[in-house]
Scaffold this motif. Structure first.
Motif, short mmCIF file in Angstrom:
data_model
loop_
_atom_site.label_atom_id
_atom_site.label_comp_id
_atom_site.label_asym_id
_atom_site.label_seq_id
_atom_site.Cartn_x
_atom_site.Cartn_y
_atom_site.Cartn_z
N LEU A 1 0.82 -1.21 0.00
CA LEU A 1 0.00 0.00 0.00
C LEU A 1 0.86 1.26 0.00
O LEU A 1 0.53 2.24 -0.67
CB LEU A 1 -0.94 0.00 1.21
N LEU A 2 1.96 1.25 0.74
CA LEU A 2 2.86 2.41 0.74
C LEU A 2 3.44 2.66 -0.65
O LEU A 2 3.65 3.80 -1.05
CB LEU A 2 3.98 2.21 1.77
N HIS B 1 4.43 11.19 3.72
CA HIS B 1 4.50 9.80 3.27
C HIS B 1 5.89 9.23 3.46
O HIS B 1 6.06 8.08 3.89
CB HIS B 1 4.08 9.72 1.80
N LEU B 2 6.92 10.03 3.16
CA LEU B 2 8.30 9.55 3.30
C LEU B 2 8.66 9.28 4.76
O LEU B 2 9.43 8.35 5.06
CB LEU B 2 9.27 10.57 2.69
N MET B 3 8.14 10.07 5.68
CA MET B 3 8.38 9.83 7.10
C MET B 3 7.80 8.49 7.52
O MET B 3 8.43 7.71 8.25
CB MET B 3 7.76 10.96 7.93
N VAL B 4 6.58 8.20 7.06
CA VAL B 4 5.94 6.92 7.38
C VAL B 4 6.72 5.77 6.76
O VAL B 4 6.96 4.74 7.40
CB VAL B 4 4.48 6.91 6.88
N VAL B 5 7.14 5.93 5.50
CA VAL B 5 7.92 4.90 4.81
C VAL B 5 9.22 4.61 5.56
O VAL B 5 9.60 3.45 5.76
CB VAL B 5 8.23 5.33 3.36
N GLY B 6 9.91 5.67 6.00
CA GLY B 6 11.17 5.50 6.71
C GLY B 6 10.99 4.73 8.01
O GLY B 6 11.77 3.81 8.31
N MET B 7 9.97 5.08 8.78
CA MET B 7 9.71 4.37 10.04
C MET B 7 9.34 2.91 9.79
O MET B 7 9.83 2.00 10.46
CB MET B 7 8.57 5.05 10.81
N THR C 1 12.20 -0.32 10.59
CA THR C 1 11.96 -1.35 11.61
C THR C 1 11.73 -2.72 10.98
O THR C 1 12.13 -3.74 11.56
CB THR C 1 10.75 -0.98 12.48
N ALA C 2 11.11 -2.77 9.79
CA ALA C 2 10.86 -4.05 9.13
C ALA C 2 12.17 -4.73 8.74
O ALA C 2 12.35 -5.94 8.95
CB ALA C 2 10.00 -3.84 7.87
N LEU C 3 13.10 -3.95 8.20
CA LEU C 3 14.40 -4.50 7.83
C LEU C 3 15.13 -5.03 9.05
O LEU C 3 15.71 -6.12 9.03
CB LEU C 3 15.25 -3.43 7.13
N PHE C 4 15.10 -4.26 10.14
CA PHE C 4 15.79 -4.68 11.36
C PHE C 4 15.14 -5.92 11.96
O PHE C 4 15.82 -6.80 12.48
CB PHE C 4 15.76 -3.55 12.39
N MET C 5 13.84 -6.03 11.84
CA MET C 5 13.09 -7.09 12.51
C MET C 5 13.19 -8.42 11.79
O MET C 5 13.34 -9.48 12.43
CB MET C 5 11.62 -6.68 12.62
#
Length: 310
Positions: free
Chosen positions: A112-113, A242-248, A252-256
């Motif tokens: 969706l992003l 939108h970019l702020m939401v994408v960054g957050m 975290t998804a990559l780290f997790m």
């Protein structure tokens, strides 16, 4: 063939939670509950505002309502099955259901992003063709595709996770059923599945990120060549949210999920999950509402109607 061993169904899993009953943890538990309440209220308000205000019945706000709906479902999925404090048992069926919904929603948000970035690209780079390229039908199909692709990922993860036998400890060092924490308890070799999972996560993340990067590269070039200073500011304000939401989200998804199980710390995973599953859904509506005049205007309009109706 799946190994649905008898041990898997003999007893429930035990969720150890993230807090004990110490004063510090009681404070942190209260803080998390406040964040959960704000996230629940913020996303609910966002969905209702976009539904009630005709001025917000555009593709951009429709997609934003889908994001809020996903966040709303995500936090309810986690909180509906268990509390964050103390030990709590969860059935195998409940655990599988939670894994399905959790991974489905995370995957859906990934796509969706990317759709939201594409929408901004069309709006800024091809404004005259925006109505045809992002019609209600196309917008609905793109949103539905995001839900469908995410659900497919959820089914695969849930089925694969419970294709292993769990014959040892039934205690999950987490506050909800997350498959990386569950795989640690398996008495089978899960290394092959982890490698496949790693590749799937990379595809699920890289493909949407590639669309986002390509979309915003074109947007930045278009904004630079804009004659109107006001137009530049409006475009950057919309895109920066939108970019702020994408960054957050992707940070975290990559780290997790791209780390191997052997490198995971239960405490670290739980803390990141709180940010990923509760704090980010709370921040999303705040970011969009505080930086968006249309949403703020719709909110004030509803408040005025409420006061006049008293």
């Amino acid at each position: 063939m799946m190994v649905w061993g008898n041990q898997t169904f003999n007893s429930d899993f035990i969720l150890l939670g993230i807090f004990n009953h110490s004063p510090t943890h009681t404070f942190l538990f209260t803080l998390v509950l406040i964040i959960f309440a704000v996230a629940l209220m913020g996303n609910s308000v966002m969905v209702l505002l976009i539904y009630l205000d005709p001025h917000l019945h555009t593709p951009m706000y429709f997609l934003l309502s889908q994001l809020s709906l996903m966040d709303l479902t995500l936090i309810c999925t986690i909180m509906a099955f268990n509390y964050l404090s103390g030990s709590k048992s969860i059935s195998v069926a409940g655990c599988a259901t939670q894994i399905f919904f959790y991974t489905s929603l995370l995957g859906s948000e990934c796509f969706l992003l990317a759709v939201m970035a594409y929408d901004r690209y069309i709006a800024i780079c091809h404004p005259l063709r925006y109505t045809s390229l992002m019609s209600s039908k196309i917008c609905g199909l793109l949103a539905a595709s995001s839900w469908l692709l995410g659900s497919t990922d959820g089914i695969i993860d849930a089925v694969a996770t419970f294709s292993f036998s769990y014959c040892g400890s039934r205690e999950i060092a987490h506050f909800f059923c997350d498959f990386p924490s569950l795989l640690i308890l398996s008495c089978n070799d899960t290394s092959t599945f982890e490698e496949v999972l790693f590749i799937c996560c990379i595809v699920m993340i890289v493909f949407p990120v590639a669309i986002i990067i390509a979309s915003y590269a074109c947007v930045i070039l278009a904004v630079i060549h804009m004659q109107s200073g006001e137009g530049r500011l409006k475009a950057f304000a919309t895109c920066s949210s939108h970019l702020m939401v994408v960054g957050m989200y992707y940070g975290t998804a990559l780290f997790m999920y791209i780390r191997p199980t052997s490198d995971r710390s239960p405490t670290q995973d739980k803390m990141v999950s709180v940010f990923y599953a509760i704090l980010t859904p709370m921040l999303n509506p705040l970011i969009y509402s505080l930086r968006n005049k249309e949403v703020a205007r719709a909110f004030m309009k509803v408040l005025r109607k409420g006061k006049s109706g008293e």
